[in-house]
Design an enzyme around this catalytic site. Structure first.
Site, mmCIF file in Angstrom:
data_model
loop_
_atom_site.group_PDB
_atom_site.id
_atom_site.type_symbol
_atom_site.label_atom_id
_atom_site.label_comp_id
_atom_site.label_asym_id
_atom_site.label_seq_id
_atom_site.Cartn_x
_atom_site.Cartn_y
_atom_site.Cartn_z
ATOM 1 N N GLY A 52 0.798 -1.217 0.000
ATOM 2 C CA GLY A 52 0.000 0.000 0.000
ATOM 3 C C GLY A 52 0.829 1.265 0.000
ATOM 4 O O GLY A 52 1.932 1.331 -0.547
ATOM 5 N N SER A 53 0.311 2.296 0.655
ATOM 6 C CA SER A 53 0.885 3.642 0.555
ATOM 7 C C SER A 53 2.234 3.809 1.230
ATOM 8 O O SER A 53 2.863 4.869 1.082
ATOM 9 C CB SER A 53 -0.098 4.673 1.125
ATOM 10 O OG SER A 53 -1.251 4.741 0.320
ATOM 11 N N THR A 54 2.706 2.815 1.966
ATOM 12 C CA THR A 54 4.075 2.904 2.481
ATOM 13 C C THR A 54 5.055 2.999 1.318
ATOM 14 O O THR A 54 6.145 3.560 1.463
ATOM 15 C CB THR A 54 4.425 1.688 3.364
ATOM 16 O OG1 THR A 54 4.217 0.484 2.621
ATOM 17 C CG2 THR A 54 3.585 1.663 4.623
ATOM 18 N N PHE A 55 4.670 2.467 0.143
ATOM 19 C CA PHE A 55 5.525 2.522 -1.044
ATOM 20 C C PHE A 55 5.695 3.953 -1.558
ATOM 21 O O PHE A 55 6.632 4.234 -2.313
ATOM 22 C CB PHE A 55 4.950 1.628 -2.153
ATOM 23 C CG PHE A 55 5.716 0.330 -2.321
ATOM 24 C CD1 PHE A 55 6.016 -0.449 -1.219
ATOM 25 C CD2 PHE A 55 6.130 -0.108 -3.561
ATOM 26 C CE1 PHE A 55 6.714 -1.647 -1.355
ATOM 27 C CE2 PHE A 55 6.824 -1.295 -3.724
ATOM 28 C CZ PHE A 55 7.120 -2.068 -2.615
ATOM 29 N N LYS A 56 4.788 4.867 -1.174
ATOM 30 C CA LYS A 56 4.932 6.257 -1.604
ATOM 31 C C LYS A 56 6.204 6.870 -1.037
ATOM 32 O O LYS A 56 6.795 7.777 -1.639
ATOM 33 C CB LYS A 56 3.710 7.063 -1.165
ATOM 34 C CG LYS A 56 2.442 6.690 -1.915
ATOM 35 C CD LYS A 56 1.212 7.344 -1.319
ATOM 36 C CE LYS A 56 -0.045 6.856 -2.060
ATOM 37 N NZ LYS A 56 -1.283 7.282 -1.409
#
Length: 586
Positions: A307-311
Site C-alpha cells: 500500500g501507501s508505504t511505497f509512496k
C-alpha cells in the site's frame, strides 16, 4: 688311565649307543622307534597350535561379522545396545543479546520395548495405559506381539514422573533410553525466530535450522557430536523488546479480529533485528499445536502489497534523481484515467499539492504524477536497489521471493508507485525504510549480533544523504500533521507513514478486505530504530483513526511498541520546544 677305567668308559659309551646304532653302524630298530616318537609329538604340537590359531581367527571373524551386521541394520534393530554418545548429543543454547536463554537442552528418557522378551503383551499394554492414558492401545499391542522383533519405540520423551511410574510396574522387556529434548523457556515469545526441532532434536525451522545448516547436522550424521556442552549462539534479539512486540501483534489479532498481524524492530545502523513477531504463532515446545495457521511466518515468508508505504520509496527516488524538488507542485485536482482504470485519492484535496502535501494526504494522483517524471526504468532500478524486488538475504530459512509484473507498463508503474502491483515481505519493507532514514545505506537484516563497523563494510549506498534527510523531514511532517499522528508518542519524535492496500480476492481487488502496513522511525531527528507493522484483514479498528484502515489498526500496533520499547532501548524522552524538558516545581 688304568685298564679298569678304560673298560668302564667303553662300557658306558656302548650302553649309550646301544639303542641307536647296531654293530654295523646303522640305526637299530629301537632307535628308529624313538626318533619316530619325537617327530610324532612335534607334529601333534604344531597341529594343536594351528587349531588354536584357527579357533581365535574364527571368533574374531564372527565378532567382525556381527559388527558389520549391526552397522548395516536400522538403529531401531540394534538400539537395545547401550546408546552411543551421539544419541545424547547437545545442541548449543540460544541466547538473546543480553545473555537470556531462549532455547536449551534438557535431559529426558524415551520408552522402548524388546517384544521378543515380552511375556504377556496384553498385560503389558494394560499396565502401560494406567500411566500413559493417551497411549494407542491397538498400535502398542501390535508392536509388542511381534516376537521376532528386538526393538520398538513406545513413547518418546517421558517426564521423570512417568518414568518412575513405569519402572514401578515391573514389566519385563521394557526399557528407557536417555535422550535430550529442546526446551524454550519463553514458549511462543520468539517462535518464528527460533523455529523448532523435531523428535530427534534436529532443527526444522528458524534459527534452529540455521544452526544445523552451519554444520551441526553434518557432524551429528557422522557421529562426531558428543554430550559435552557447546558454545552458546547469541542472537541480536532483545528478549524484553521481543516480548513487547509479540504482545502487540497478538493483541491486534484479538482486538481487530484480523486474520494475522506482524511487527519488527530494526537497528537502522547495523541491520540487527531486535524483535520480530508474527501472529498467529505456535509454541516451539509443542509445534504441532500451531500447525494449521501458526507455522507461517508472515513477516518473512508471506508477501503482500504494502500500500501507501511505497509512496515513501517513490518520493525518495524522485528526489534522489534530482528531477523533483521538495518545493515542486503537482496537479491532484482530478482523477487520472489510464488503461481502463481510474486513479483517485482516498483523502482527495482536489487541488495542486506540494511534495510534502502529497505525502501528508497520501495522494495517489500526486504520486502518479511524480513517478511519471521518474520513468519506469529508473523506478525499477531504485526498487531493486532498495531490495524490494529481490529475495531478502538473512539467516532465517523461511524467506519468500517478492513478485512483480513480468512486463512493466505505464499502468503498472503508476499503481506500483502507491503500493499495488508488487508484493514483498514486511521485514524487507522495514529494512528498506531503515535505509531511507539512516543516511541512505541499505544493510541486509541479521538475527545475529553485528557492530556498526561490520555493518558499514557490507552496507550499500542506495540514495544520497541529502535525500535521506528530506525523507526524514517528510516522515516527521506526516507524524505531526498527517496519518502518522496515530503513532505519535509524547516525548519520542516518531516519523511514520501509513499504508492501506485492498486485498486481491479471486483476481480482483476487494472493497472490504484490507492489508494495512505502517513504517516508523524514532527518534526521527536522529533515527536509531525502524518499526514495521501490519494487520491483515482486520474486521474492526480504532474508530477515531479511521477504523479498519492502517491508521486505525497497524498504526496503533506501532504506537504500543514504541511507547513501551523506547525507554528500554535507552531512548530518552524530550519535551518542550526544541526538545528541552520543561521542569515545573510545585
Amino acid at each position: 688311565m688304568s685298564f679298569l677305567s678304560r673298560i668302564m668308559v667303553l662300557k658306558s659309551q656302548a650302553h649309550f649307543s646301544a639303542g641307536v646304532y647296531n654293530r654295523f653302524g646303522g640305526p637299530s630298530p629301537a632307535g628308529l622307534a624313538i626318533e619316530g616318537s619325537r617327530k610324532k609329538k612335534s607334529g601333534q604340537a604344531k597341529s594343536r597350535v594351528g587349531l588354536l590359531i584357527l579357533g581365535f581367527m574364527g571368533v574374531y571373524v564372527v565378532i567382525g561379522g556381527r559388527l558389520v551386521e549391526y552397522a548395516m541394520k536400522d538403529q531401531e534393530v540394534v538400539s537395545s545396545i547401550l546408546p552411543p554418545d551421539r544419541l545424547m548429543a547437545s545442541r548449543p543454547d540460544i541466547l538473546d543479546r543480553n545473555g537470556e536463554v531462549l532455547a536449551t537442552d534438557i535431559r529426558t528418557v524415551s520408552l522402548f520395548a524388546e517384544p521378543n522378551k515380552i511375556v504377556d503383551a496384553d498385560e503389558a499394554v494394560e499396565k502401560l495405559a494406567t500411566v500413559l492414558p493417551e497411549l494407542d492401545v491397538r498400535d502398542t499391542y501390535k508392536k509388542l506381539s511381534v516376537k521376532t522383533s528386538h526393538f520398538a519405540w513406545l513413547r518418546r520423551q517421558l517426564t521423570p514422573k512417568q518414568q518412575s511410574q513405569i519402572l514401578a510396574l515391573g514389566i519385563p522387556g521394557i526399557g528407557f533410553r536417555p535422550e535430550k529434548r529442546r526446551f524454550y523457556p519463553g514458549g511462543s515469545t520468539a517462535a518464528h525466530i527460533l523455529g523448532y526441532v523435531n523428535i530427534d532434536n534436529r532443527g526444522v525451522a528458524g534459527m534452529e535450522k540455521y544452526i544445523d545448516d552451519q554444520g551441526l547436522a553434518d557432524l551429528a550424521s557422522v557421529g562426531m557430536t558428543s554430550d559435552q556442552p557447546l558454545e552458546p549462539v547469541r542472537l541480536s534479539i532483545d528478549l524484553r523488546v521481543q516480548n513487547i512486540v509479540r504482545d502487540a501483534v497478538v493483541n491486534a489479532v484479538n482486538n481487530f479480529q484480523s486474520k494475522g498481524a506482524g511487527a519488527a524492530v530494526i537497528d537502522v545502523h547495523t541491520g540487527e533485528v531486535l524483535a520480530m513477531a508474527s501472529a498467529p504463532d505456535f509454541d516451539p515446545n509443542d509445534p504441532q499445536e500451531g500447525a494449521k495457521e501458526g507455522w507461517l511466518n508472515r513477516m518473512t515468508n508471506g508477501t503482500f502489497e504494502m500500500g501507501s508505504t511505497f509512496k515513501t520509496f517513490s518520493l525518495a527516488m524522485a528526489l534522489d534523481t534530482g528531477k523533483v524538488k521538495m518545493t515542486d507542485t503537482f496537479d491532484a485536482s482530478k482523477s487520472i484515467y489510464i488503461g481502463g482504470f481510474t486513479i483517485h485519492d482516498f483523502h482527495g484535496q482536489r487541488r495542486w499539492l506540494t511534495v510534502p502535501e502529497i505525502f501528508q494526504y497520501s495522494s495517489n494522483i500526486g504520486t502518479a504524477r511524480v513517478i511519471d517524471i521518474v520513468g519506469i526504468d529508473a523506478q525499477k532500478d531504485y526498487l531493486t536497489k532498495f531490495g524490494l524486488l529481490t529475495k531478502m538475504q538473512t539467516e532465517l530459512p523461511e524467506v519468500k521471493m517478492p513478485s512483480q509484473p513480468r512486463v512493466w507498463k505505464k499502468i503498472n508503474s503508476i499503481t506500483i508507485s502507491f503500493g499495488h502491483g508488487v508484493s514483498t515481505t514486511a521485514l524487507q519493507t522495514g529494512v528498506a525504510a531503515a535505509a531511507l532514514v539512516n543516511g541512505g545505506k541499505l544493510i541486509e537484516p541479521t538475527f545475529l549480533p553485528r557492530s556498526r563497523e561490520q555493518a558499514d563494510e557490507i552496507a550499500t549506498q542506495v540514495i544520497k544523504k541529502t535525500t535521506s534527510d528530506e525523507i526524514r523531514y517528510l516522515l516527521d511532517f506526516n507524524g505531526y500533521k498527517g496519518s502518522g499522528r496515530v503513532a505519535r508518542v509524547p516525548g519520542f519524535a516518531v516519523g511514520s507513514k501509513t499504508g492501506t492496500a485492498d486485498k486481491v480476492v479471486n483476481g480482483r481487488y476487494s472493497a472490504t478486505l484490507n492489508f494495512n502496513s505502517f513504517i516508523a522511525a524514532f527518534p526521527i531527528n536522529d533515527p536509531k530504530y525502524a518499526v514495521i507493522t501490519f494487520c491483515d484483514e482486520p474486521k474492526t479498528g480504532e474508530k477515531q483513526y479511521g477504523g479498519t484502515i492502517s491508521a486505525g489498526t497497524a498504526g496503533p500496533i506501532a504506537r504500543e511498541i514504541i511507547s513501551r520499547a523506547a525507554p528500554i532501548l535507552g531512548i530518552e524522552p524530550k519535551f518542550g520546544e526544541g526538545g528541552s524538558a520543561l521542569l515545573v516545581s510545585y
